[in-house]
Design an enzyme around this catalytic site. Structure first.
Site, PDB file in Angstrom:
ATOM      1  CE  LYS A 147      -4.877   0.002   7.090  1.00  0.00           C
ATOM      2  NZ  LYS A 147      -4.184  -0.742   8.184  1.00  0.00           N
ATOM      3  CB  SER A 179      -7.939  -1.691   4.398  1.00  0.00           C
ATOM      4  OG  SER A 179      -9.235  -1.274   3.991  1.00  0.00           O
ATOM      5  CE1 TYR A 229      -7.336   2.438   7.496  1.00  0.00           C
ATOM      6  CE2 TYR A 229      -8.594   2.049   5.492  1.00  0.00           C
ATOM      7  CZ  TYR A 229      -8.139   1.616   6.711  1.00  0.00           C
ATOM      8  OH  TYR A 229      -8.485   0.363   7.166  1.00  0.00           O
TER       9      TYR A 229
END
Length: 251
Positions: free
Chosen positions: A155, A139, A151
């Protein structure tokens, strides 16, 4: 452009919805045999039926990739059913909200460790076959600060892990690359829900995308198909943002 994917065998984790589904369909349209897994059997069977329409080999099975034994079994079955694994697309994401320890555990287990386990399982098979391609779906949150810490950190770790694999496996004909999508909208997905339930957040994010719109899963799939194909034979260790200009960093 012929991507020379006819007859190749590809595994896509989380292949029943969104980006994973789009990648699976794109590879099948190029003539690749495809194996997909997901936790929800209904969407999984629907996607499998779509894939079969391309006249390629298809294997679809429910699997929680966070369960190491279940993931190993799925990969073994996929290898047997398809006749090998030339391509692995690590796509599953927990998308766990928040910054508590549960969110860290979910993101680490599903996004990072499932990708590590799957890669470690298929790499010996790829070595034996003389090569292969591994793709990680990261991402743009892994490229810059500002997102949810678990997150974003996970990533970023995927990008680093992919680069390490690329360097260590290049002399054995195995490539590893990463796609960093921006905000991607599809029915039932995160941004579809945000648009309906939190329009202020949706519009604020949209205003930061130079292209003036959210991305589509198919736009990620087109890049993915190229990266895993022989047409990208000199591309390894790359992280490709696909985001309509949303990510503003130079690197």
């Amino acid at each position: 452009m012929d991507l020379n994917l006819t007859g190749k065998c590809a595994v896509i984790t989380g292949g029943s919805k969104g980006i994973g589904r789009a990648i699976a369909l794109r590879l099948a349209a190029e003539g690749a045999h495809v194996a997909i897994c997901a936790r929800s059997e209904g969407p999984l069977r629907e996607t499998a039926a779509e894939l079969e329409g391309f006249g390629v080999g298809v294997y679809a099975a429910p699997c929680d990739v966070g369960d190491p034994a279940a993931l190993d079994d799925f990969l073994e079955q996929a290898k047997d059913k398809l006749g090998g694994i030339d391509i692995l697309v690590n796509n599953v994401s927990a998308l766990a909200p928040g910054d508590d320890l549960d969110a860290w555990d979910s993101n680490l287990n599903l996004d990072l460790m499932a990708s590590v386990r799957a890669s470690r399982t298929v790499i010996p098979w790829m070595k034996e076959a003389g090569g292969g391609s591994i793709l990680f779906i990261s991402s743009i949150s892994g490229l810059e600060a500002g997102g949810l810490a678990p997150y974003s950190a996970v990533k970023a770790a995927l990008i680093s892990y992919s680069k390490t694999l690329a360097v260590s496996l290049a002399d054995q004909g195995i490539r590893a690359n990463t796609i960093a999508p921006g905000s991607i909208e599809f029915e039932g997905g995160v941004w579809d829900r945000v648009r309906r339930h939190n329009p202020g957040r949706y519009e604020a994010t949209l205003s930061k995308i130079p292209a003036g719109r959210m991305g589509r899963p198919e736009e990620i799939a087109d890049v993915a198909a190229f990266l895993v194909s022989a047409r990208a034979s000199w591309v390894t260790g790359a992280c490709v943002p696909v985001d309509g200009g949303q990510h503003k960093g130079n690197l």
